[in-house]
Write an enzyme that holds these catalytic residues in place. Sequence first.
Site, mmCIF file in Angstrom:
data_model
loop_
_atom_site.group_PDB
_atom_site.id
_atom_site.type_symbol
_atom_site.label_atom_id
_atom_site.label_comp_id
_atom_site.label_asym_id
_atom_site.label_seq_id
_atom_site.Cartn_x
_atom_site.Cartn_y
_atom_site.Cartn_z
ATOM 1 N N CYS A 81 42.235 49.082 39.820
ATOM 2 C CA CYS A 81 41.883 48.466 38.533
ATOM 3 C C CYS A 81 40.528 47.769 38.588
ATOM 4 O O CYS A 81 40.115 47.148 37.620
ATOM 5 C CB CYS A 81 42.972 47.511 38.062
ATOM 6 S SG CYS A 81 43.194 46.109 39.156
ATOM 7 N N GLU B 225 43.022 42.828 47.124
ATOM 8 C CA GLU B 225 41.600 42.525 46.908
ATOM 9 C C GLU B 225 41.033 41.652 48.016
ATOM 10 O O GLU B 225 39.892 41.233 47.971
ATOM 11 C CB GLU B 225 41.349 41.922 45.523
ATOM 12 C CG GLU B 225 42.378 40.958 45.024
ATOM 13 C CD GLU B 225 42.207 40.596 43.551
ATOM 14 O OE1 GLU B 225 41.250 41.011 42.906
ATOM 15 O OE2 GLU B 225 43.078 39.872 43.044
ATOM 16 N N HIS C 166 32.191 38.525 36.150
ATOM 17 C CA HIS C 166 33.074 38.668 34.990
ATOM 18 C C HIS C 166 32.303 38.724 33.682
ATOM 19 O O HIS C 166 32.772 39.299 32.708
ATOM 20 C CB HIS C 166 34.159 37.588 34.999
ATOM 21 C CG HIS C 166 35.232 37.913 35.985
ATOM 22 N ND1 HIS C 166 35.182 37.483 37.288
ATOM 23 C CD2 HIS C 166 36.316 38.716 35.891
ATOM 24 C CE1 HIS C 166 36.216 37.976 37.937
ATOM 25 N NE2 HIS C 166 36.924 38.727 37.119
ATOM 26 N N ASP D 195 36.788 42.458 43.986
ATOM 27 C CA ASP D 195 36.926 41.410 44.993
ATOM 28 C C ASP D 195 37.019 41.998 46.389
ATOM 29 O O ASP D 195 36.529 41.392 47.351
ATOM 30 C CB ASP D 195 38.155 40.551 44.694
ATOM 31 C CG ASP D 195 37.835 39.492 43.653
ATOM 32 O OD1 ASP D 195 36.758 38.875 43.766
ATOM 33 O OD2 ASP D 195 38.636 39.300 42.730
HETATM 34 C C1 PEP Z 1 39.051 43.104 41.006
HETATM 35 O O1 PEP Z 1 38.819 42.144 41.753
HETATM 36 O O2 PEP Z 1 38.679 44.267 41.245
HETATM 37 C C2 PEP Z 1 39.794 42.888 39.746
HETATM 38 C C3 PEP Z 1 40.189 43.906 39.011
HETATM 39 O O3 PEP Z 1 39.997 41.612 39.343
HETATM 40 P P1 PEP Z 1 38.845 40.706 38.731
HETATM 41 O O4 PEP Z 1 37.657 41.560 38.472
HETATM 42 O O5 PEP Z 1 39.382 40.089 37.485
HETATM 43 O O6 PEP Z 1 38.609 39.693 39.813
HETATM 44 MG MG MG Z 2 39.833 40.303 41.429
#
Ligand code: PEP
Ligand code: MG
Length: 585
Positions: free
Chosen positions: A517, A446, A199, A470
């Site tokens: 996403c 995910e 992140h 994920d």
């Molecule tokens: C993902 O896991 O691809 C996602 C968009 O959520 P995050 O990156 O916040 O875990």
């Molecule tokens: Mg995620």
Amino acid sequence: MSIQVFGLPVSRGVAIGRAVLVASSRVDVAHYFVEPERADAEIARLRQARDVVANELTTLKRELPPDAPGELAALLDVHLMLLHDETLADATKHWIQDRHYNAEWAVSAQTEVLARQFDEMEDEYLRERKADIEQVAERLLGALAKAQPLMPLSGTARDFAGEDPLVLVANDIAPADMLQFKGSVFTGFVTDVGGRTSHTAIVARSMDIPAVVGAREASRIVRQDDWLIIDGDAGVVVVNPSPIVLEEYRFRQRQSALERARLDRLRHMPSVTLDGEAVELLANIELPGDAAAALAAGAVGVGLFRSEFLFMNRNGELPDEDEQFEAYRSAVEGMHGMPVTIRTVDIGADKPLDRLTVHELRHEHALNPALGLRAIRWSLSEPAMFRQQIRAILRASAYGKVRMLVPMVAHTGEARATLEAVARAKQQLTEAGVPFNDVEIGAMVEIPAAAVSLPHLLRYFDFVSIGTNDLIQYTLAIDRADESVAHLYDPWHPAVLRLISDVIATANAAGKHVSVCGEMAGDVAFAELLLAMGLRSYSMHPAQLSSIKQRILRADGARLALALPTTLSSDDPASEWRRALGGTN
Ligand code: PEP
Ligand code: MG
């Protein structure tokens, strides 16, 4: 001497600037510039803090119990001496006077310089004095924090002439701390640890600032004030580059500025493939204020609002329903009627709440947080908080088009519990006469289990969004934030591609809206492949939008789809797809 350090490229572009080294424990120290006229006031603030600490130490020493070991009194004397020593006291002033740093930043910069000097000492006793300097600095920072609330960070505060651009170098930066650097003075980042889809990397990308993570030794090799080139495309950091190398990178900076300006012209063009298929390009945001960047980039909505960032940097206080409602409403209004997909909190793993908050909620330290009480699991374990968030989301729906997205769903039981919580929240709002509109509810796919058993989940949800970050982590059992296994974090793995392709096909066949996403949606290397899989909705950082649009405009979806089967069945899909692209596009 010029040195190259290699890491993972996580946010594109080239940054050139002087290194600001920050210890991980001090990343959350406020970094801003003070106007030259305010330097004296800032130095006075520092002096006051020093007096407070001197008092603290003197009182501590006076109140030592008579049976306390003699070393304790001696240690306090050493701390008092360090506090007034010119290497700390006077040198700290220099950062304020000459560099215009605020007092906290000046203290942490000088501490970093001294810590390096101690690290290099031959004498073990002296080397260990580094801890004393750091403890004194912590006390000073504590006193400064109490003396005056932090000033908001501001990139515009660095308007005085002669300033060199600055790049930040740290062992690690937590996502919450990274967020504080939005709009800050730094034009690039380097960290020793972290993975491509950690992140911290995601926030760096959303800031559209060149960044390299997982550069292992960077914070040990780089020194305060070294000139650095951060090559966010190749994952290379050049320390003290030669004039020739510097010129080459400056040329690349100019080229990439030209390229961006060219791409910018696509911003408000409809995104339609060569064969006439409309493709929805949405934005991922972390804070309501990011809606402006989403709009400016030409997004037609928000596909992922990571609401958990509202829950960070809170000193233990979670945002209540009204505060959340205001944040969601502001994002919704900021998008001027375009849809906003608000994801319920995805707390846990590499996005922990701060210590105080976690303590308050009595959550134990998890042994394996990525597999622990994260996302919807956490929300369902805190029903009152979950309903509060749902009510806030529902209330925002009275101001625009809102969708609710549930992270990390794997079980139909979680789907049912979520829908029950929504029904209950709606009932509460209705009873209280609070307006809201109908909100579509979607699941993030995910976890491989969710991908494989998607038809069961689709009975409960209106839409799905694939979180590839994920999905890759859990399919390949690779911690996405761990640079030591980053080479195995492979979006091209046949198992990953098969899962994504199946999810898109299953959702399309069921007539349910499907989006991606995760970071793959904003990665130009996958734009055509996802299109070939049948994807018609991508959600990404606003800064990526134009590059993806360019690929969509040049793509022939139907022809690409013909090349998909051989790629999916290949043991080397990346090469197979490249070959196919060469032949079809
Ligand atoms: C993902 O896991 O691809 C996602 C968009 O959520 P995050 O990156 O916040 O875990
Ligand atoms: Mg995620």
